[in-house]
Motif scaffolding. Sequence first.
Motif, PDB file in Angstrom:
ATOM      1  N   GLU A  26     -22.982 -21.737  39.597  1.00 54.44           N
ATOM      2  CA  GLU A  26     -22.311 -20.568  39.609  1.00 54.44           C
ATOM      3  C   GLU A  26     -23.058 -19.860  39.711  1.00 54.44           C
ATOM      4  OE1 GLU A  26     -19.342 -21.636  36.097  1.00 54.44           O
ATOM      5  OE2 GLU A  26     -19.203 -23.262  36.823  1.00 54.44           O
ATOM      6  N   ASN A  28     -22.451 -15.517  38.872  1.00 51.96           N
ATOM      7  CA  ASN A  28     -20.937 -14.576  39.137  1.00 51.96           C
ATOM      8  C   ASN A  28     -21.673 -13.261  39.212  1.00 51.96           C
ATOM      9  OD1 ASN A  28     -18.706 -13.366  38.061  1.00 51.96           O
ATOM     10  ND2 ASN A  28     -18.404 -14.272  36.685  1.00 51.96           N
ATOM     11  N   LYS A 337      -9.465 -24.549  35.013  1.00 49.19           N
ATOM     12  CA  LYS A 337     -10.993 -23.969  34.468  1.00 49.19           C
ATOM     13  C   LYS A 337     -10.151 -24.258  32.950  1.00 49.19           C
ATOM     14  CE  LYS A 337     -15.245 -23.321  33.026  1.00 49.19           C
ATOM     15  NZ  LYS A 337     -16.180 -24.782  33.810  1.00 49.19           N
ATOM     16  N   GLN A 342      -9.929 -20.461  37.739  1.00 52.02           N
ATOM     17  CA  GLN A 342     -10.859 -19.774  38.540  1.00 52.02           C
ATOM     18  C   GLN A 342     -10.715 -19.554  39.676  1.00 52.02           C
ATOM     19  OE1 GLN A 342     -14.580 -21.778  37.334  1.00 52.02           O
ATOM     20  NE2 GLN A 342     -15.612 -20.501  35.475  1.00 52.02           N
ATOM     21  N   LYS A 344     -12.755 -18.447  43.434  1.00 51.56           N
ATOM     22  CA  LYS A 344     -13.871 -18.372  43.609  1.00 51.56           C
ATOM     23  C   LYS A 344     -13.986 -18.542  44.978  1.00 51.56           C
ATOM     24  CE  LYS A 344     -15.602 -22.496  40.231  1.00 51.56           C
ATOM     25  NZ  LYS A 344     -16.525 -23.454  40.109  1.00 51.56           N
ATOM     26  N   ILE A 359     -17.425 -17.092  41.527  1.00 51.03           N
ATOM     27  CA  ILE A 359     -16.752 -16.671  40.621  1.00 51.03           C
ATOM     28  C   ILE A 359     -16.326 -15.572  40.714  1.00 51.03           C
ATOM     29  CG2 ILE A 359     -16.115 -17.310  38.269  1.00 51.03           C
ATOM     30  CD1 ILE A 359     -17.968 -19.420  37.697  1.00 51.03           C
ATOM     31  N   GLU A 362     -11.900 -14.668  36.560  1.00 53.84           N
ATOM     32  CA  GLU A 362     -10.708 -15.807  35.961  1.00 53.84           C
ATOM     33  C   GLU A 362      -9.852 -15.456  34.865  1.00 53.84           C
ATOM     34  OE1 GLU A 362     -12.669 -18.461  33.641  1.00 53.84           O
ATOM     35  OE2 GLU A 362     -15.032 -17.863  34.064  1.00 53.84           O
TER      36      GLU A 362
END
Length: 405
Positions: A26, A28, A337, A342, A344, A359, A362
């Motif tokens: 992941e 970000n 999540k 999320q 993505k 990501i 959120e």
Amino acid sequence: MKTYTFCGLSVLIVFLTSCAEPQKKEINVVNNIVSPAGENSSLPNLFSNKEKTLMSWVEHQGDTLASLRYAELKDGEWQTSHEILQGADWFVNWADFPMITENGGNLLSHVLKKSSEGTYSYDVKLNVLPKGSENWLTDLPLHTDGTPTEHGFVSAVPYKDGSFFITWLDGRNTEENQDGIRGAMTVRAAEVSAQGEVSRDTVLDARSCDCCQTTAAITSNGPVVIYRDRSEEEIRDMSIVRQVAGEWTAPKTIYSDNWLIKGCPVNGPKASSIGNSLAVAWFTAAGDLPKVNLVFSNDGGEHFAPPIRVDEADALGRVDVLLLDADTAIVSWMESKDSRAQLKAIKITRSGKKSDYKIIAELDGSRKTGFPQMELAGDRVYFAWTDVAKSSSTIKTAYVPVVQF
């Protein structure tokens, strides 16, 4: 001896770990930019071509009045926004949202206007701003059937000679007749001039899913439309219709997920094209396994390679896709999540090779979040989504450089 044994074991572990299959991480890495949208804004729609990058959205003023606004992206920053029109009789829905597009300096947008007191009776109204004009022409009809039924889920893309190709779901046949029988939702398409004149209105499919978004692209062969179809047995998979040599082909299933579902999942596909290269992403939950699929075509959608699964688990769908070149696409989607979600994005090649996914944000996992948007502008991939708070919502925007995928 103990020290030697421990070190030898450590070396062995490192060696075995280095030989293992690399895991997707992941990552970000996003660059947030100031959004041009104000308070109580939602339903962003992104559009980009070589000339312009635009975003439209809806802002609410009080309980009933809504405003459709848009802004242009220049030098990586959103410029001052402009209002297209406002209304107190619109159908404003989390999944069936207004859009904006541009062609040769001409702008086209749309809203959904209530046609009766019925919950799902509304019409598509077009707005055009011809090149050189300062005033929008608003409230123009896309269809003239006059039935108090559902019309929406519009997709519009630049076409030829400054015009636009447009497709939508049309419910004129769903009005109950004198025998109490209702027909099916249909998929229609037309061309719209820079002045808002509609021509070549055509039925593409006489039976489709009722409320999944449509998507359209222009290939070297002509326009293509992809949508969620609906068989008599309630199988709701993705179908494509193509215009070849000026004629529309019969609907054809892209891939047989065989998703049997009695109601509409409200989760449509997205397509992107370069020449006759075409990529299509979509959500399915066939076999009670939610997932996002991606397929490539190199002949304008006549044939497709086998699907590539995009997500790893817990997909919610709400996809977007863009082609970087004939063999490479970026796909975005929402994924559960914990109690939230999320947004993505990932780069995938025709051979199935995947980058580490990013990501982007959120999110609230509810319908209020709507459908996040993604567009390529220069060497950046831009994203827009609705950020939901307890009492209001705002639109946020960000970008990821293409080289970071």
